[in-house]
Design a protein around this motif. Structure first.
Motif, PDB file in Angstrom:
ATOM      1  N   PRO A 185       0.807  -9.481  -8.359  1.00 34.00           N
ATOM      2  CA  PRO A 185       1.238  -8.470  -7.403  1.00 34.00           C
ATOM      3  C   PRO A 185       0.896  -6.609  -6.932  1.00 34.00           C
ATOM      4  O   PRO A 185       0.386  -6.121  -6.117  1.00 34.00           O
ATOM      5  CB  PRO A 185       2.863  -7.973  -7.172  1.00 34.00           C
ATOM      6  N   ARG A 202      -3.165 -13.588  -7.900  1.00 35.97           N
ATOM      7  CA  ARG A 202      -1.782 -13.631  -7.461  1.00 35.97           C
ATOM      8  C   ARG A 202      -0.625 -12.925  -8.060  1.00 35.97           C
ATOM      9  O   ARG A 202       0.192 -12.787  -7.743  1.00 35.97           O
ATOM     10  CB  ARG A 202      -0.621 -15.399  -7.676  1.00 35.97           C
ATOM     11  N   GLY A 222       3.306 -20.314  10.999  1.00 39.70           N
ATOM     12  CA  GLY A 222       2.353 -18.899  10.804  1.00 39.70           C
ATOM     13  C   GLY A 222       1.024 -18.382  11.414  1.00 39.70           C
ATOM     14  O   GLY A 222       0.619 -17.801  12.364  1.00 39.70           O
ATOM     15  N   ILE A 223       0.521 -19.939  11.265  1.00 43.79           N
ATOM     16  CA  ILE A 223      -0.750 -19.557  11.390  1.00 43.79           C
ATOM     17  C   ILE A 223      -0.861 -19.862  13.126  1.00 43.79           C
ATOM     18  O   ILE A 223      -1.982 -18.955  14.170  1.00 43.79           O
ATOM     19  CB  ILE A 223      -1.343 -20.778  11.239  1.00 43.79           C
ATOM     20  N   ALA A 271      -7.030  -5.029   3.189  1.00 42.00           N
ATOM     21  CA  ALA A 271      -6.484  -5.567   3.762  1.00 42.00           C
ATOM     22  C   ALA A 271      -5.594  -7.624   3.603  1.00 42.00           C
ATOM     23  O   ALA A 271      -5.337  -7.414   3.014  1.00 42.00           O
ATOM     24  CB  ALA A 271      -5.795  -5.641   5.690  1.00 42.00           C
ATOM     25  N   ALA A 272      -7.131  -7.777   4.388  1.00 44.61           N
ATOM     26  CA  ALA A 272      -6.726  -9.020   4.017  1.00 44.61           C
ATOM     27  C   ALA A 272      -6.890  -9.631   2.444  1.00 44.61           C
ATOM     28  O   ALA A 272      -5.658 -11.155   1.950  1.00 44.61           O
ATOM     29  CB  ALA A 272      -8.331 -10.129   4.493  1.00 44.61           C
ATOM     30  N   VAL A 304      -3.484  -9.117   1.351  1.00 44.53           N
ATOM     31  CA  VAL A 304      -2.212 -10.899   2.026  1.00 44.53           C
ATOM     32  C   VAL A 304      -3.118 -11.782   1.366  1.00 44.53           C
ATOM     33  O   VAL A 304      -2.048 -12.511   1.005  1.00 44.53           O
ATOM     34  CB  VAL A 304      -2.217 -10.556   3.584  1.00 44.53           C
ATOM     35  N   LEU A 348      -4.176  -2.414  -1.380  1.00 45.47           N
ATOM     36  CA  LEU A 348      -3.379  -1.510  -0.566  1.00 45.47           C
ATOM     37  C   LEU A 348      -3.762  -0.562  -0.759  1.00 45.47           C
ATOM     38  O   LEU A 348      -3.846   0.250  -0.049  1.00 45.47           O
ATOM     39  CB  LEU A 348      -1.563  -1.501  -0.879  1.00 45.47           C
ATOM     40  N   THR A 370     -12.006  -1.685   5.177  1.00 40.53           N
ATOM     41  CA  THR A 370      -9.656  -1.948   5.492  1.00 40.53           C
ATOM     42  C   THR A 370     -10.086  -3.784   6.088  1.00 40.53           C
ATOM     43  O   THR A 370      -8.918  -3.529   4.908  1.00 40.53           O
ATOM     44  CB  THR A 370      -9.346  -0.827   6.959  1.00 40.53           C
ATOM     45  N   LEU A 371     -10.299  -3.906   6.660  1.00 41.40           N
ATOM     46  CA  LEU A 371     -10.150  -5.226   6.949  1.00 41.40           C
ATOM     47  C   LEU A 371     -10.228  -6.718   5.980  1.00 41.40           C
ATOM     48  O   LEU A 371      -8.855  -6.978   5.185  1.00 41.40           O
ATOM     49  CB  LEU A 371     -10.610  -5.795   8.298  1.00 41.40           C
ATOM     50  N   ALA A 416      -6.985  -0.193   0.651  1.00 43.80           N
ATOM     51  CA  ALA A 416      -7.298  -0.019   2.451  1.00 43.80           C
ATOM     52  C   ALA A 416      -6.819   1.161   2.788  1.00 43.80           C
ATOM     53  O   ALA A 416      -7.514   1.923   4.285  1.00 43.80           O
ATOM     54  CB  ALA A 416      -6.259  -1.255   2.802  1.00 43.80           C
ATOM     55  N   SER A 440      -2.507  -6.812  -6.069  1.00 42.78           N
ATOM     56  CA  SER A 440      -2.199  -6.574  -3.695  1.00 42.78           C
ATOM     57  C   SER A 440      -1.862  -4.599  -3.724  1.00 42.78           C
ATOM     58  O   SER A 440      -2.616  -4.898  -3.019  1.00 42.78           O
ATOM     59  CB  SER A 440      -1.315  -6.869  -3.635  1.00 42.78           C
ATOM     60  N   ALA A 441      -1.378  -4.106  -4.703  1.00 42.58           N
ATOM     61  CA  ALA A 441      -0.850  -3.388  -4.498  1.00 42.58           C
ATOM     62  C   ALA A 441      -1.831  -2.057  -4.722  1.00 42.58           C
ATOM     63  O   ALA A 441      -2.763  -1.081  -3.402  1.00 42.58           O
ATOM     64  CB  ALA A 441      -0.017  -2.218  -5.650  1.00 42.58           C
ATOM     65  N   GLU A 477       3.084 -14.761  -9.589  1.00 45.00           N
ATOM     66  CA  GLU A 477       3.323 -15.937  -9.460  1.00 45.00           C
ATOM     67  C   GLU A 477       3.210 -17.236  -9.457  1.00 45.00           C
ATOM     68  O   GLU A 477       1.903 -17.538  -9.355  1.00 45.00           O
ATOM     69  CB  GLU A 477       2.940 -15.621  -7.421  1.00 45.00           C
TER      70      GLU A 477
END
Lengths: 214, 101
Positions: A41, A39, A108-109, A29-30, A33, A48, A25-26, A51, A44-45, A95
């Motif tokens: 999307p 890059r 942010g960090i 998820a990383a 992000v 997801l 999962t982690l 995850a 990413s989906a 992107e």
């Protein structure tokens, strides 16, 4: 179900499965992000989805069988498909790499680090209240009983919320296309609601001009 | 070496932090939305583990509601993104920094 329960209660197996699902999962998820390879999307989906599926495995380890099924059905089934539809619909290109905003990066960090620190402190300072041998089972029947007795009002409110969301989405996605459809065919039938708004606009100047004539 | 509440909560916190990091750092509107989903999922995991280790089923009912509301929220949010994209063909938040379209 019995065999599944006995499998989940085996300490060694469940510990191993927990670390497997948690790591998966982690990591996924990383990769949602910040993916170093792509890059896009869509990638990413897809991560997801992975995850969410491994999180359904964590729900199974917590004996929340109904929620694990709902998680896969709703999230991996509906939400991700919606995301993919929108990504394909918008034809979002890969992107471009822009100059990274250094202030935002460090802010942010810093904020995320502070929040993690807060969480860890909370975890250390809280008393260990977990039951010695948890015996609760998140099957469909007890959950449904609770949902239709104690939580029946929120359940109805949620159904109204879904209706509102549906009407809102239809409104949002159709409003922009209405003038475009009715613009070329001004005299024909479509868009009754639009015509009722257009009639006063067309009559107003004529009445104004007749008034000025008289 | 049994898996208890602490381990599940740690996973949940890390997942929430990852989602928050995505919301803050990424500039793509859709990826920000996916990170929001991750944060919601982290809250779900925490609620389910609390429910399990306190022997009460209420947490799972709340998670059920959260999943429903999240589905509605995704539908509305993506419709908004599509409507925004019609006016301004970009999915980059730094191009959408003005209130007026």
């Amino acid at each position: 179900m019995e065999s599944l329960n006995s499998l989940l209660d085996g300490t060694l197996v469940s510990t191993g499965l927990f670390y497997l699902f948690a790591t998966f999962t982690l990591v996924c998820a990383a990769l949602v992000v910040a993916n170093p390879f792509s890059r896009n999307p869509v990638t990413s989906a897809m991560f997801l989805v992975l995850a969410i599926i491994s999180m359904a495995g964590l729900f199974l380890l917590l004996h929340a069988f109904f929620l694990a099924a709902v998680q896969i059905l709703v999230y991996a089934g509906a939400v991700i498909v919606l995301f993919l539809f929108v990504i394909m619909l918008l034809e979002i290109k890969e992107e471009l790499r822009r100059r990274i905003n250094l202030f935002g990066f460090f802010a942010g960090i810093l904020s995320v680090g502070l929040i993690v620190r807060l969480f860890i402190d909370c975890l250390h300072q809280s008393p260990a209240t977990s039951a010695a041998n948890p015996s609760i089972e998140g099957d469909t029947a007890p959950l449904g009983k609770l949902l239709f007795t104690q939580f029946v009002l929120p359940f109805e409110v949620v159904s109204v919320l879904l209706l509102v969301a549906m009407v809102g989405v239809i409104f949002l996605s159709s409003r922009d296309s209405k003038p475009r459809i009715s613009a070329p065919s001004s005299g024909t039938e479509p868009g009754v609601g639009k015509e009722s708004t257009a009639v006063p606009q067309s009559t107003a100047p004529t009445t104004a001009s007749t008034q000025t004539k008289h | 070496m049994n898996v208890g509440l602490e381990q599940f909560l740690t996973v949940s916190f890390l997942l929430f932090a990852l989602g928050l990091l995505g919301v803050i750092m990424r500039r793509n509107l859709l990826v920000i939305y996916m990170s929001l989903e991750l944060m919601l999922n982290a809250a779900n995991l925490a609620l389910v583990s609390f429910s399990r280790f306190n022997n009460k089923l209420d947490g799972q009912v709340v998670v059920f509601f959260i999943i429903t509301v999240a589905a509605a929220e995704v539908a509305v949010g993506l419709a908004l993104i599509v409507a925004l994209f019609r006016k301004r063909p970009t999915a980059h938040v730094e191009d959408l920094a003005t209130l007026k379209l």
